[in-house]
Design an enzyme around this catalytic site. Structure first.
Site, short mmCIF file in Angstrom:
data_model
loop_
_atom_site.label_atom_id
_atom_site.label_comp_id
_atom_site.label_asym_id
_atom_site.label_seq_id
_atom_site.Cartn_x
_atom_site.Cartn_y
_atom_site.Cartn_z
N ASN A 1 0.88 -1.18 0.00
CA ASN A 1 0.00 0.00 0.00
C ASN A 1 0.91 1.22 0.00
OD1 ASN A 1 -1.82 2.04 0.50
ND2 ASN A 1 -2.35 1.35 2.58
N TRP A 2 1.09 1.79 -1.19
CA TRP A 2 2.04 2.91 -1.31
C TRP A 2 1.49 4.20 -0.71
CZ3 TRP A 2 4.63 2.81 -6.87
CH2 TRP A 2 5.28 1.58 -7.05
N LYS A 3 0.20 4.23 -0.44
CA LYS A 3 -0.45 5.45 0.08
C LYS A 3 -0.14 6.63 -0.84
CE LYS A 3 -0.28 3.37 4.61
NZ LYS A 3 -0.29 3.53 6.06
N HIS B 1 -9.65 1.59 4.36
CA HIS B 1 -8.43 1.74 5.15
C HIS B 1 -8.69 2.75 6.27
CE1 HIS B 1 -4.36 2.84 6.30
NE2 HIS B 1 -3.96 1.72 5.74
N GLU C 1 -7.06 5.12 7.31
CA GLU C 1 -6.76 6.51 6.93
C GLU C 1 -7.91 7.11 6.11
OE1 GLU C 1 -2.91 5.69 5.27
OE2 GLU C 1 -2.14 5.28 7.27
N GLU D 1 -5.93 -4.50 10.42
CA GLU D 1 -4.90 -3.50 10.66
C GLU D 1 -5.22 -2.72 11.93
OE1 GLU D 1 -2.72 -2.46 6.74
OE2 GLU D 1 -4.38 -1.07 7.00
N GLY E 1 2.13 2.44 10.80
CA GLY E 1 3.17 3.46 10.72
C GLY E 1 3.84 3.79 12.04
N SER F 1 2.91 -1.92 10.48
CA SER F 1 4.33 -2.03 10.84
C SER F 1 4.92 -3.42 10.58
CB SER F 1 4.57 -1.61 12.30
OG SER F 1 4.24 -0.24 12.46
N GLY G 1 2.66 -0.97 4.36
CA GLY G 1 2.74 0.44 3.99
C GLY G 1 4.19 0.85 3.80
N GLY G 2 4.79 1.41 4.85
CA GLY G 2 6.14 1.96 4.77
C GLY G 2 7.16 1.04 4.11
P1 PGA Z 1 2.55 0.45 7.69
O1 PGA Z 1 1.11 0.67 7.00
O2 PGA Z 1 3.10 -0.85 7.15
O3 PGA Z 1 3.36 1.64 7.28
O4 PGA Z 1 2.30 0.39 9.16
C1 PGA Z 1 0.25 -0.40 6.76
C2 PGA Z 1 -1.04 0.12 6.16
O5 PGA Z 1 -1.50 1.19 6.57
O6 PGA Z 1 -1.62 -0.51 5.26
#
Ligand code: PGA
Length: 251
Positions: free
Chosen positions: A9-11, A97, A99, A167, A173, A213, A234-235
């Protein structure tokens, strides 16, 4: 037997040059025979064409990060339909998600409509659920997750064409992850919830990803937990080396 799915997930990250470099790194990594898991990248919408062009014909699949809840086309400024994602080469779309739920006030019923639109367009929705730190502290994790499942999953929910991502909001994050016991408790509860509603065969086909994470250092132990069928990353999906190391941890 569910094949594990490692989804990036590149966001809101990446420009054409950096995205090209990242995908090139991933392609180099899988060129000599990739990991046994399925690989998916979900770049921002404006990079779908660039990334889709690079991964066409490779084992890496393409996904979107959101879609409109109903229309295939029309007067919806700023929105992208599921049909458009499909046309751009996507096989999956991330929906609900945390976010999107917090930044855009997306509630369960909207997520459910989006998931229905995704299925109608031939996409596999990845529906995200997860508790906040306060909800976990209150001992409400399972109740919150089950409520989100009840409100967000498409109806009727298919088996094979459905992915759920657990999640925990506080793990996203933050560098913090739940223990493997805590992850196992939630994933087991999600599977039982699905079993009771979809029946054994369909429930057994749904993949349940862990997200929050996940990185090379903790991927192997998280991915070994029963009913963890992959990761939503994500990251660590923004570095080819890290994303590939997580994928390799499936084996
Ligand atoms: P993260 O994000 O790996 O940076 O914690 C995961 C996500 O939000 O899908």
């Amino acid at each position: 037997m569910r094949r594990k799915l490692i989804a990036g997930n590149w966001k809101m990250n990446g420009l054409r040059a950096s995205a090209t470099q990242l995908v090139q790194g991933l392609l180099d990594g899988v060129s000599g025979g990739g990991p046994s898991c399925e690989l998916l990248v979900c770049p921002p919408a404006c990079l779908l064409e660039t990334v889709g062009g690079l991964i066409a014909g490779t084992p890496i699949a393409l996904g979107g990060q959101d879609c409109h809840h109903g229309a295939e086309a029309g007067a919806h400024t700023g929105d992208i339909s599921a049909a458009m994602l499909k046309d751009a080469g996507c096989a999956y779309v991330i929906l609900g998600h945390s976010e999107r739920r917090s930044d855009h006030g997306e509630a369960d019923d909207l997520v459910r409509a989006k998931a229905g639109a995704a299925l109608a367009a031939g996409l596999t929705p990845i529906v995200c659920v997860g508790e906040t730190a306060a909800q976990r502290d209150d001992g409400r994790t399972l109740a919150v997750v089950e409520d989100q499942l009840a409100g967000s999953l498409p109806q009727p929910a298919p088996g094979q064409a459905l992915v759920i991502a657990y999640e925990p909001v506080w793990a996203i994050g933050s560098g913090r992850t739940p223990s493997t016991e805590e992850v196992g408790e939630v994933h087991g509860a999600v599977r039982r919830w699905l079993d009771a509603r979809l029946g054994g065969e369909a429930a057994a086909a749904v993949r349940i990803l862990y997200g929050g994470s996940m990185k090379p250092g903790n991927a192997a132990e998280l991915l070994a937990v029963p009913d963890v069928d992959g990761g939503l990353i994500g990251g660590a999906s923004l570095k080819a080396e890290d994303f590939l190391a997580i994928a390799q941890a499936c084996d």
